[in-house]
Structures are given as C-alpha cells and as structure tokens.
Enzyme design. Structure first.
Site, mmCIF file in Angstrom:
data_model
loop_
_atom_site.group_PDB
_atom_site.id
_atom_site.type_symbol
_atom_site.label_atom_id
_atom_site.label_comp_id
_atom_site.label_asym_id
_atom_site.label_seq_id
_atom_site.Cartn_x
_atom_site.Cartn_y
_atom_site.Cartn_z
ATOM 1 N N GLU A 1 0.822 -1.213 0.000
ATOM 2 C CA GLU A 1 0.000 0.000 0.000
ATOM 3 C C GLU A 1 0.853 1.259 0.000
ATOM 4 O O GLU A 1 0.468 2.281 -0.570
ATOM 5 C CB GLU A 1 -0.960 0.007 1.201
ATOM 6 C CG GLU A 1 -0.338 0.232 2.568
ATOM 7 C CD GLU A 1 0.251 -1.017 3.193
ATOM 8 O OE1 GLU A 1 0.699 -0.946 4.356
ATOM 9 O OE2 GLU A 1 0.261 -2.088 2.530
ATOM 10 N N HIS B 1 0.159 -11.333 4.814
ATOM 11 C CA HIS B 1 -1.049 -11.512 5.628
ATOM 12 C C HIS B 1 -1.663 -12.889 5.433
ATOM 13 O O HIS B 1 -1.174 -13.864 5.989
ATOM 14 C CB HIS B 1 -2.037 -10.380 5.346
ATOM 15 C CG HIS B 1 -1.565 -9.058 5.836
ATOM 16 N ND1 HIS B 1 -0.985 -8.120 5.000
ATOM 17 C CD2 HIS B 1 -1.548 -8.516 7.070
ATOM 18 C CE1 HIS B 1 -0.623 -7.061 5.710
ATOM 19 N NE2 HIS B 1 -0.952 -7.275 6.973
ATOM 20 N N ASP C 1 -4.421 -4.490 8.244
ATOM 21 C CA ASP C 1 -3.576 -3.341 8.600
ATOM 22 C C ASP C 1 -3.730 -2.143 7.670
ATOM 23 O O ASP C 1 -2.959 -1.199 7.744
ATOM 24 C CB ASP C 1 -2.114 -3.756 8.674
ATOM 25 C CG ASP C 1 -1.504 -4.044 7.304
ATOM 26 O OD1 ASP C 1 -2.269 -4.158 6.327
ATOM 27 O OD2 ASP C 1 -0.264 -4.163 7.218
ATOM 28 N N GLU D 1 -6.561 -8.288 13.682
ATOM 29 C CA GLU D 1 -5.310 -8.980 13.383
ATOM 30 C C GLU D 1 -4.608 -9.397 14.673
ATOM 31 O O GLU D 1 -4.092 -10.512 14.792
ATOM 32 C CB GLU D 1 -4.412 -8.070 12.543
ATOM 33 C CG GLU D 1 -3.216 -8.752 11.933
ATOM 34 C CD GLU D 1 -2.465 -7.855 10.953
ATOM 35 O OE1 GLU D 1 -1.226 -8.016 10.856
ATOM 36 O OE2 GLU D 1 -3.102 -7.016 10.288
#
Length: 317
Positions: free
Chosen positions: A157, A178, A187, A279
């Site tokens: 990202e 992930h 996240d 998470e």
C-alpha cells in the site's frame, strides 16, 4: 496566534506519542526563510531506515533502505515511518516528495521481527504505529510521487498511495504478509487495494497472494507509467521538478484536495484501527507469527494450505 496554534498542536502530538521516543516533536515546524532551504534538517540524520536528499527547489527524495541496501522489512521500519512522515510534513521547505526504495526492490523480504506481540498492549504498540503511519502520510501537504523501483509484496500500500505512481518494469505487486502466512488482512492494505482494484478483484488479490506485474497494474489503473528500470528515477525527478515550479499554496491545497477521499476511507467504518485489532486478536489466539520464528514446528501453521491465484486465461476465440 500562529505560535500558540503550533504549540497546541505539538502538545497534542506529544500526548499521542509519549510511549515512543521516535514520535517526538518535529525538528522543523515554523515558517522558514529562503536561507533555511539549503540547511540540512536534523531529521535527515534521525532514522536508521530512511535516507533523505533535498534539492534547491524543495524536491525531497525519501528513500527506504536497510543498511543502505534493499529493504529487509523489520520492526525498525514500521516504527520509523510515522515519525518520519510527521517530520516531512512539518517542514515547509519540502515542496514535492518522491518516495522510493533502494536497488531493484521496493519491499519484498522480511528480516526478523523483534518486538514482542504476545499481549494486547504489545500488539497495540504496532497497531498504533500503523494508524499513525497512514494519518501522517496523508497529512503531508505536498504532492507525493511514488517511484516503485521493484517488487512491492510487503506493505504494498505504501507503493501506491502517491498522487502519481510510476513503476520500474521490474516491479510487481502482491500482499505476501497476511493471509498467505496465516494473518488477518487488517492493517490497511485491504482498504487500499479494495479501493484501487474494486472489492471483488481486490479480495482475490489479497486472499490468494496474486502477483500483478507493472504493466498489468498500469492496465488496471493503479500505476500511471511503467519505465525501463534505469529511467525510473530520472522520470520521477522530472515530474517532481516540474511540480516544484508551481506556487506553494497551489501545491499544498491541491494535495489536500486529492487525499481527502483516502483520509475518509482510512478512518471510516472498520478502518485501520479495528482491522489491526482483529489482526492482533487472531495472532494472540493462535500464538504464533511467521516473522519472529514462532511458527516453526507449530501444527496450526504446518497444516496451512495457502491459496494460489490462477493465471488469467486468454479469452477463447
């Protein structure tokens, strides 16, 4: 009035950051003179994993690295991003930002993660830093050009949140940090790629670890230009220096207009905070994480069968 406003702002930021030394008062925060542009700000030498170079017209190159080589992602990187983005944003001598990394890799390998994550308050430390990273990046009131110099498969990202995104032909994009290794996709990467790819395509990308090369990323619309590797930084600098010819307020206010949608997406609904909480809960429940070696010999990890993306088939004639 201005000084009072600045001091109030710094007090708020100090309260936000009292548990982390790096989240400190920015080194530059007041309006500066022309003579100040040539001075080297203290924050340029503050960070282990970020190098800075500024040109006379206010173009700032921000280069991610590990020991001045390609990024090997670690807790140090995660810890430094938010305070570095704060320092960058508070320095009004910066007019245009070029964000890149080192060598022919943007970010695609982990080193060890040496921060404890076994208790909620320990995981919250990382979650807090992640929330601040997004906020401080989007609070930078200067145009940001992302120059993606190679594979971006960890924190991809960061590579695509610029106002302009250009990529080396060596680049590809994926999320390998992930679901592919047993983690909740919480996240913020899910917010970014659902927005850029659409929900259905974005979910598939995140769940399967699908790799999207630079040319396909351009076709899909989240990369603007693909260049031979040696031409990437010259093109990034060309764009940045062209931007720097605009007036300060035109640059700052254009940036504010362009990031407004991202700000709403990052904080609305589940946002980054709740996603990181999920998470953390899943991590504490299972008791292991790949990045610190605690997965080794764990039967829960050993039985994982990660999804794989199927290569797109050509349309039948």
């Amino acid at each position: 009035m201005f000084v009072a406003f600045v001091m109030d702002t710094l007090k708020v930021r100090a309260r936000e950051s009292k548990n982390l030394a790096f989240y400190s008062t920015p080194d530059v925060f007041l309006l500066s003179t022309e003579d100040d542009v040539t001075k080297r700000p203290a924050y340029f030498d503050k960070y282990k994993t970020i190098a800075f170079e500024r040109f006379d017209d206010g173009v700032l190159v921000v280069r991610l690295h590990s020991d001045n080589g390609p990024v090997m992602y670690s807790a140090d990187h995660h810890t430094e991003w938010a305070p570095a983005f704060t320092d960058i944003g508070m320095d009004r001598d910066n007019r245009v930002i070029v964000l890149t990394a080192t060598g022919d890799v943007f970010m695609n390998e982990h080193s060890s993660w040496d921060h404890p994550l076994g208790r909620p308050r320990e995981f919250d430390f990382s979650a807090w830093g992640e929330k601040l990273m997004f906020r401080r990046l989007l609070e930078i009131e200067m145009p940001v050009i992302c120059a993606v110099n190679g594979p971006a498969t960890i924190h991809a990202e960061l590579a695509v949140l610029g106002d302009i995104v250009i990529a080396s032909e060596k680049a590809h994009f994926a999320d390998e940090g992930h679901f592919a290794v047993g983690e909740v996709i919480g996240d913020g990467v899910q917010i970014v790629f659902q927005e850029l790819l659409g929900v259905t395509r974005g979910n598939y990308f995140l769940l399967t670890g699908q790799r999207i090369d630079a040319y396909e990323a351009q076709r899909l619309g989240f990369v603007n230009e693909v260049l031979p590797h040696d031409e990437l930084m010259p093109r990034a600098m060309e764009l940045a220096h062209q931007m720097a010819t605009y007036s300060e307020l035109t640059l700052r206010y254009t940036r504010l207009c362009l990031v407004d949608r991202w700000k709403h997406l990052i904080v609305d609904k589940i946002g980054v905070g709740y996603g990181m909480a999920f998470e953390g809960l899943a991590h504490i429940d299972r008791g292991w994480i790949k990045w610190n070696g605690s997965h080794i010999g764990n039967p829960d990890f050993d039985q994982l069968r990660p999804l794989t993306a199927r290569p797109q088939q050509p349309r039948p004639e």
